[in-house]
Design a protein around this motif. Structure first.
Motif, PDB file in Angstrom:
ATOM      1  N   SER A   1      76.703  32.539   2.396  1.00  0.00           N
ATOM      2  CA  SER A   1      76.564  31.769   3.632  1.00  0.00           C
ATOM      3  C   SER A   1      75.957  30.406   3.330  1.00  0.00           C
ATOM      4  O   SER A   1      75.496  30.147   2.231  1.00  0.00           O
ATOM      5  CB  SER A   1      75.664  32.517   4.599  1.00  0.00           C
ATOM      6  N   SER A   2      75.936  29.545   4.350  1.00  0.00           N
ATOM      7  CA  SER A   2      75.514  28.177   4.079  1.00  0.00           C
ATOM      8  C   SER A   2      74.020  28.076   3.775  1.00  0.00           C
ATOM      9  O   SER A   2      73.599  27.145   3.112  1.00  0.00           O
ATOM     10  CB  SER A   2      75.895  27.278   5.254  1.00  0.00           C
ATOM     11  N   SER A   3      73.201  29.044   4.231  1.00  0.00           N
ATOM     12  CA  SER A   3      71.768  28.916   3.945  1.00  0.00           C
ATOM     13  C   SER A   3      71.478  29.069   2.459  1.00  0.00           C
ATOM     14  O   SER A   3      70.423  28.688   1.981  1.00  0.00           O
ATOM     15  CB  SER A   3      70.949  29.925   4.755  1.00  0.00           C
ATOM     16  N   VAL A   4      72.423  29.665   1.705  1.00  0.00           N
ATOM     17  CA  VAL A   4      72.216  29.787   0.267  1.00  0.00           C
ATOM     18  C   VAL A   4      73.295  29.019  -0.488  1.00  0.00           C
ATOM     19  O   VAL A   4      73.619  29.338  -1.618  1.00  0.00           O
ATOM     20  CB  VAL A   4      72.216  31.263  -0.186  1.00  0.00           C
TER      21      VAL A   4
ATOM     22  N   ASN B   1      77.835  32.682  10.957  1.00  0.00           N
ATOM     23  CA  ASN B   1      76.440  32.895  10.583  1.00  0.00           C
ATOM     24  C   ASN B   1      76.266  34.156   9.764  1.00  0.00           C
ATOM     25  O   ASN B   1      76.991  35.126   9.929  1.00  0.00           O
ATOM     26  CB  ASN B   1      75.568  33.004  11.833  1.00  0.00           C
ATOM     27  N   SER B   2      75.246  34.123   8.897  1.00  0.00           N
ATOM     28  CA  SER B   2      75.068  35.307   8.080  1.00  0.00           C
ATOM     29  C   SER B   2      74.390  36.408   8.881  1.00  0.00           C
ATOM     30  O   SER B   2      73.595  36.159   9.779  1.00  0.00           O
ATOM     31  CB  SER B   2      74.274  34.996   6.811  1.00  0.00           C
TER      32      SER B   2
ATOM     33  N   ASP C   1      69.131  35.540   0.457  1.00  0.00           N
ATOM     34  CA  ASP C   1      67.793  35.210   0.943  1.00  0.00           C
ATOM     35  C   ASP C   1      67.308  36.146   2.051  1.00  0.00           C
ATOM     36  O   ASP C   1      66.220  35.962   2.584  1.00  0.00           O
ATOM     37  CB  ASP C   1      67.750  33.753   1.410  1.00  0.00           C
ATOM     38  N   ALA C   2      68.109  37.134   2.420  1.00  0.00           N
ATOM     39  CA  ALA C   2      67.729  38.105   3.447  1.00  0.00           C
ATOM     40  C   ALA C   2      67.414  37.428   4.777  1.00  0.00           C
ATOM     41  O   ALA C   2      66.621  37.927   5.565  1.00  0.00           O
ATOM     42  CB  ALA C   2      66.550  38.964   2.983  1.00  0.00           C
ATOM     43  N   ARG C   3      68.023  36.291   5.046  1.00  0.00           N
ATOM     44  CA  ARG C   3      67.852  35.639   6.351  1.00  0.00           C
ATOM     45  C   ARG C   3      69.045  36.023   7.223  1.00  0.00           C
ATOM     46  O   ARG C   3      70.165  35.617   6.963  1.00  0.00           O
ATOM     47  CB  ARG C   3      67.769  34.121   6.198  1.00  0.00           C
ATOM     48  N   SER C   4      68.750  36.790   8.272  1.00  0.00           N
ATOM     49  CA  SER C   4      69.831  37.482   8.949  1.00  0.00           C
ATOM     50  C   SER C   4      69.992  37.083  10.408  1.00  0.00           C
ATOM     51  O   SER C   4      70.598  37.793  11.199  1.00  0.00           O
ATOM     52  CB  SER C   4      69.571  38.986   8.822  1.00  0.00           C
TER      53      SER C   4
END
Ligand SMILES: Nc1ncnc2c1ncn2[C@@H]1O[C@H](COP(=O)(O)OP(=O)(O)OP(=O)(O)O)[C@@H](O)[C@H]1O
Ligand SMILES: [Mg+2]
Lengths: 295, 463
Positions: free
Chosen positions: B300-303, B365-366, B394-397
């Motif tokens: 996902s884009s956060s990582v 979104n993740s 990153d486990a951001r869910s």
């Protein structure tokens, strides 16, 4: 001794060392430290140790590492077949002398044990052979990364004290400090403890000028202009992302091939038809052909 | 080298400290070796001193670039002493600068064409001094390589160099790759300008400051998300051996539990200690077994920055395992194994992966919960008791249901599950981070730099 003389001595033994290589070899000799050499395959890591041995008139002792190499192959081993024979022989002799082996059996075993754990029954493997050698030695521990980590523990004692302890015999110290070369292709990380004991040398592909000299020395009949083209082509190929970049020995093979073909110049056809000498994987060959536009 | 005025040993101690600040393991014994090396070599030949100090102070090839940059600061060459350069009167107006740059560019083209390294070195110094001097008072005497290179635009010399140089090659085949050769030389020229800037600025602002701020961190310490193209190449070189180590460690774990047949030779050898009676039989160790690997990676884009590392690591791991399955996800899973297997080594897959549509459903979104659940529903057959499962993310869910039950199912089925998290451990648990929940079920490790990865690998199985 100086860096220049080291460089000349190595050249005299057929190894054309870059200034950095000659400097590091000079220091390893001056400081009496083992040399850890890393670098891609075929850049002359093994050859360097051999050349130092030739240049110094020293004996080359080589421990070729592989997965599963152990103490018995690296250090020493008791010749147990011979020991068993001796035990049997002693027992037979004892029995015929006293008629029975009963009463003094225990002290008999003690004397046999003193007898069979002696030099006569010791098989020296490369590390012990290097330490015990009467003449100067270059000890080459080749491709250490292929061996299991445990073997490094053994090496530490050898590399820091130049001594080996055999429990039954005591500690054996080196009479001459051997010149030690450890090579690695970095297929696994060597331990920090080992790295700390060594001078570090990374050998990379040589500069085009040096590689041309190496090629000309190895293939003296090759016209100089062609040697230059060969080296330039190889340098280009090394910049491509390949499975395996061409090494110095492949450059030499390629130069020999061209000489055998009687080529006076590189042409797209010659390059295309003989890329297989330089590159070993089919997709590498395709990639190189595409990038040189000789499909 | 007149700059080394301090007693040499003091200077080497400072040099060692600067290297340490960049993460190199330089202790007192290395500094002592370095001093012996310098003494044996003398200080007359700078390149030999560099090679000798490198031999004494370095432990691995990946440290070389940082070493060289700091060496340039601490042992500057006398080449390009300002008095040797023909410095024109201060170039104030833009036209003058442009004209001067054009002249330098012509000289550069000629030097590139004839591959005159001495001239290239001199031009690098000259360009920096003429075009890189910073204008404002506060930075008096300081230079900017970026400013010099922007004005000079050395890449535009390529065409002229190409024309100037055809003489020797004529119609020969080697002419075909002359362009690439020149491009590499221009890259070297840029590096020379940057190195000149570091050295001159060190004279003005002090060595310590420059070595601290102007030297890029070693690859070991670079955050994966900050890695530029050059760092990526270095990363690739470092990750290879680490991946192999990871694989051997995972195999070794297994080997220990695996005793096989009796080894006759060693049993006999041992029996000598007991008078020939085999009291302690020796066992043959079974050949190591390559474990299977299942990678579950967040794309996902956060990582987004991390995924370049993920890709490198997976390419490196692929060769090391019996079977590798690579599953990517944003909120649903997609099997990327084929994509990785068919790509040539070292190729950049960022674009291809961005184009995989199946990793998202309904939104972009993740959502770790639905991805894990989807994995259990559709890909669980990839996991066997012989598999190691590596989760990268990153486990951001986005505050969705973490579906801890799905992760438990995976853990209970696999041999080991290891989670590598690219986020600094100090921000774990903040916001929508589910690290606390997932961390209860599986081992989670911080993995933002090569140094972290090295730690993870060594911690997996302390020998
Ligand atoms: N500096 C040199 N001078 C002369 N010949 C060289 C030099 N370097 C390499 N060679 C040639 O290259 C060949 C390959 O070198 P060598 O086998 O030592 O490489 P290596 O680095 O040990 O490779 P590997 O990692 O595959 O073991 C040598 O046999 C020699 O012919
Ligand atoms: Mg070799």
């Amino acid at each position: 001794m100086s860096v220049e003389t080291v460089q000349e001595d190595l050249a005299g033994s057929g190894y054309l060392a870059s200034d950095a290589i000659a400097t590091t070899v000079f220091l390893a000799e001056q400081l009496g430290k083992p040399l850890l050499v890393e670098g891609p395959a075929g850049v002359g890591k093994t050859e360097l140790a051999k050349a130092v041995a030739r240049a110094r008139g020293a004996r080359l002792i080589r421990l070729q590492c592989y997965e599963g190499v152990d103490e018995a192959r690296a250090l020493y081993e008791w010749n147990h077949a011979k020991q068993l024979l001796r035990i049997t022989a002693e027992r037979a002799a004892g029995e015929s002398a006293s008629g029975s082996s009963g009463a003094d059996g225990d002290s008999g075993w003690a004397s046999v044990r003193d007898d069979i754990f002696t030099d006569e029954f010791l098989l020296a493997r490369p590390l012990l052979a290097a330490i015990r050698s009467e003449e100067p030695v270059v000890l080459l521990i080749d491709e250490l990364d292929k061996a299991d980590v445990e073997i490094e523990g053994l090496l530490l004692e050898v590399l820091s004290d130049f001594a080996i302890t055999v429990p039954e015999l005591g500690t054996i110290e080196a009479t001459h400090t051997p010149f030690v070369v450890v090579t690695s292709n970095a297929t696994r990380e060597l331990s920090e403890a080992l790295r700390r004991r060594c001078l570090f040398l990374h050998i990379d592909y040589p500069s085009p000028e040096l590689e041309q000299q190496i090629v000309e020395a190895a293939v003296p009949d090759l016209p100089s202009a062609l040697a230059e083209s060969v080296v330039r082509l190889v340098a280009r190929l090394r910049e491509l992302p390949l499975r395996k970049s061409p090494s110095i020995s492949e450059t030499i093979d390629w130069a020999r091939t061209l000489l055998a073909l009687g080529a006076s110049d590189l042409s797209p056809e010659i390059v295309r038809d003989n890329l297989g000498v330089l590159l070993k994987h089919r997709d590498d060959i395709e990639r190189a052909a595409a990038s040189l536009d000789i499909h | 080298m007149t700059v080394v005025q301090l007693p040499l040993t003091r200077h080497l101690v400072d040099f060692g400290r600067a290297l340490r600040e960049h993460g190199l393991l330089v202790g007192p014994s290395e500094v002592i070796d370095a001093a012996s090396a310098a003494e044996a070599l003398g200080l007359q030949d700078r390149e030999r001193l560099r090679a000798g100090l490198a031999a004494a102070l370095l432990r691995r090839s990946g440290e070389r670039r940082v070493f060289d940059e700091i060496f340039d600061v601490y042992f500057p060459s006398a080449v390009g002493d300002p008095t040797e350069l023909i410095t024109p009167p201060t170039l104030l107006d833009a036209d003058e600068r442009r004209e001067h740059a054009a002249m330098l560019r012509d000289q550069l083209a000629a030097a590139l064409a004839s591959n005159d390294t001495a001239a290239l070195q001199r031009l690098a110094e000259q360009s920096l001094v003429d075009l890189g001097r910073l204008p404002n008072e506060a930075s008096a005497g300081a230079f900017s390589a970026a400013q010099a290179l922007d004005t000079l635009a050395p890449q535009t010399s390529l065409a002229a160099a190409l024309q100037a140089g055809t003489g020797t090659d004529g119609p020969l085949f080697t002419a075909a790759f002359r362009r690439d050769e020149l491009r590499s030389r221009i890259g070297e020229f840029r590096a020379a300008v940057e190195s000149a800037a570091r050295r001159r600025n060190a004279e003005v602002r002090g060595r310590q400051r420059i070595s601290r701020y102007a030297v890029r961190p070693s690859t070991d310490r670079t955050l994966f998300i900050l890695a530029g193209p050059q760092e990526l190449a270095e990363l690739r070189a470092t990750i290879g051996p680490l991946a192999r180590k990871l694989a051997t460690r995972l195999a070794a774990k297994r080997r220990r539990r695996n005793r096989g047949q009796i080894d006759l030779r060693n049993t006999l050898r041992r029996s000598l200690a007991t008078g020939g009676i085999p009291v302690r039989p020796a066992y043959r160790i079974r050949p190591p077994h390559k474990p299977d690997l299942v990678v579950l990676a967040d794309f996902s884009s956060s990582v987004a920055g991390f995924s370049r590392f993920t890709i490198l690591l997976m390419q490196a791991l692929q060769a090391q395992f019996n079977k590798v399955r690579i599953i990517g996800f944003v909120n649903v899973c997609s099997d990327l194994t084929e994509l990785f297997a068919s790509a040539p080594p070292g190729s950049d897959l960022t674009e291809e992966i961005r184009d995989v549509r199946e990793m998202t459903r309904w939104h972009r979104n993740s959502d770790y919960g639905s991805a894990l659940a989807d994995f259990v529903d559709n890909h669980l057959d990839a996991v066997t008791p012989r598999s190691t499962v590596l989760i990268l993310g990153d486990a951001r869910s986005n505050h969705t249901d973490p579906r801890i039950d799905a992760l438990r199912v995976i853990r209970d089925r696999a041999r080991t599950v290891i989670w590598l998290n690219p986020e600094p451990a100090r921000s774990w648990g903040s916001g929508d981070s589910e690290t606390a929940v997932y961390g209860q079920v599986v081992e989670m490790h911080e993995c933002a730099t090569i140094a972290h990865l090295r730690q993870v690998v060594s911690r997996l199985l302390p020998v």
